[in-house]
Design a protein around this motif. Structure first.
Motif, short mmCIF file in Angstrom:
data_model
loop_
_atom_site.label_atom_id
_atom_site.label_comp_id
_atom_site.label_asym_id
_atom_site.label_seq_id
_atom_site.Cartn_x
_atom_site.Cartn_y
_atom_site.Cartn_z
N ALA A 11 0.46 -1.57 0.01
CA ALA A 11 -0.10 0.07 -0.11
C ALA A 11 0.71 1.62 0.08
CB ALA A 11 -0.78 0.23 0.95
N ASP A 12 0.20 2.27 -0.35
CA ASP A 12 0.72 3.40 -0.57
C ASP A 12 1.14 4.14 0.91
OD1 ASP A 12 -1.71 4.42 -0.56
OD2 ASP A 12 -1.48 5.41 -2.15
N PRO A 13 2.06 4.91 0.90
CA PRO A 13 2.10 5.35 1.83
C PRO A 13 1.43 6.54 3.11
CG PRO A 13 4.22 5.87 1.38
CD PRO A 13 2.65 5.21 0.13
N GLU A 14 0.35 7.09 1.44
CA GLU A 14 -0.80 7.91 2.29
C GLU A 14 -1.60 7.62 3.19
OE1 GLU A 14 -2.89 11.06 2.38
OE2 GLU A 14 -0.25 11.12 1.99
N SER A 15 -1.91 5.83 2.12
CA SER A 15 -3.38 5.59 3.03
C SER A 15 -2.89 4.75 4.44
CB SER A 15 -3.60 4.33 1.79
OG SER A 15 -2.40 3.25 1.32
N LEU A 16 -1.69 4.35 4.11
CA LEU A 16 -1.01 3.74 5.68
C LEU A 16 -1.75 4.96 6.35
CD1 LEU A 16 1.86 1.63 5.43
CD2 LEU A 16 -0.50 0.96 5.88
N ARG A 17 -1.21 6.48 6.36
CA ARG A 17 -1.53 7.18 6.70
C ARG A 17 -2.63 7.65 7.38
NH1 ARG A 17 -2.19 12.92 7.28
NH2 ARG A 17 -2.12 13.20 5.07
N ARG A 18 -3.62 7.92 6.80
CA ARG A 18 -4.91 7.67 6.50
C ARG A 18 -5.73 6.38 7.97
NH1 ARG A 18 -7.79 7.80 1.00
NH2 ARG A 18 -6.04 8.87 1.03
N ILE A 19 -4.96 5.39 7.77
CA ILE A 19 -5.39 3.94 8.49
C ILE A 19 -5.04 4.66 9.89
CG2 ILE A 19 -5.54 1.76 9.02
CD1 ILE A 19 -5.14 0.93 6.70
N ALA A 20 -3.66 4.91 9.61
CA ALA A 20 -3.16 5.00 11.24
C ALA A 20 -3.62 6.05 11.60
CB ALA A 20 -1.62 4.97 10.99
N TYR A 21 -4.17 7.48 11.08
CA TYR A 21 -4.21 8.46 12.56
C TYR A 21 -6.31 8.97 11.38
CZ TYR A 21 0.46 9.93 12.76
OH TYR A 21 1.44 9.59 12.79
N SER A 22 -6.68 7.51 11.30
CA SER A 22 -8.65 7.95 11.11
C SER A 22 -9.21 7.75 13.23
CB SER A 22 -8.95 6.87 10.30
OG SER A 22 -8.82 5.42 11.02
#
Length: 163
Positions: free
Chosen positions: A2-13
């Motif tokens: 997965a791209d880093p942007e989607s990982l960031r969204r999941i972590a900070y959701s």
């Protein structure tokens, strides 16, 4: 991957409200279980009452033993020949022993002689010889009046004149 942007969204959701509601419900459920287990149990002071009763019994036993020791004859140490007698009898014997002794007046209380540099600076009373100061140590003690003159010690004291 997965791209880093989607990982960031999941972590900070943000955490949904249902998650918080579930955590609170778990705590409430745990509290209800604890109340169900502990609630119906007896909340009396049986444990403290039992401990208090044991303390009272131990105190009573100790007082009985002490009373027995204070009021009866017994051997304290038979090998040394030391016996224990009742306290009342011991007080009677002590009073009788003290009554047989004749009272004696107390002796005079003598003030200690000063030592050190203050002793040499103090003036000597009139009529008494002053010892010479020695550089090697303190001055020797002055002789007593009876030891000063042998004739004064053997002569009887003269009566005092009264006007």
């Amino acid at each position: 991957m997965a791209d880093p942007e989607s990982l960031r969204r999941i972590a900070y959701s943000p955490t949904p409200f249902s998650t918080w509601l579930g955590i609170v419900c778990l705590f409430v459920l745990f509290g209800l279980i604890v109340l169900a287990v502990i609630g119906p149990s007896l909340r009396g002071n049986d444990y403290e009452q039992a401990r208090a009763q044991k303390r009272i019994e131990r105190l009573k036993t100790l007082r009985e033993e002490t009373e027995k020791e204070l009021t009866n004859y017994a051997w304290a140490d038979k090998s040394k020949g030391v016996a224990r007698i009742p306290i009342e009898r011991a007080m009677q014997l002590t009073v009788a022993e003290l009554a047989q002794k004749k009272p004696v007046p107390a002796g005079p209380i003598a003030a200690p002689e000063p030592q050190g540099p203050a002793a040499s600076a103090a003036p000597a009373p009139a009529g008494s010889p002053q010892p010479a100061a020695s550089p090697s140590g303190p001055a020797p003690p002055s002789p007593s009046p009876a030891a000063q003159s042998p004739s004064a010690a053997s002569a009887p004291p003269s009566p005092a004149k009264t006007p």
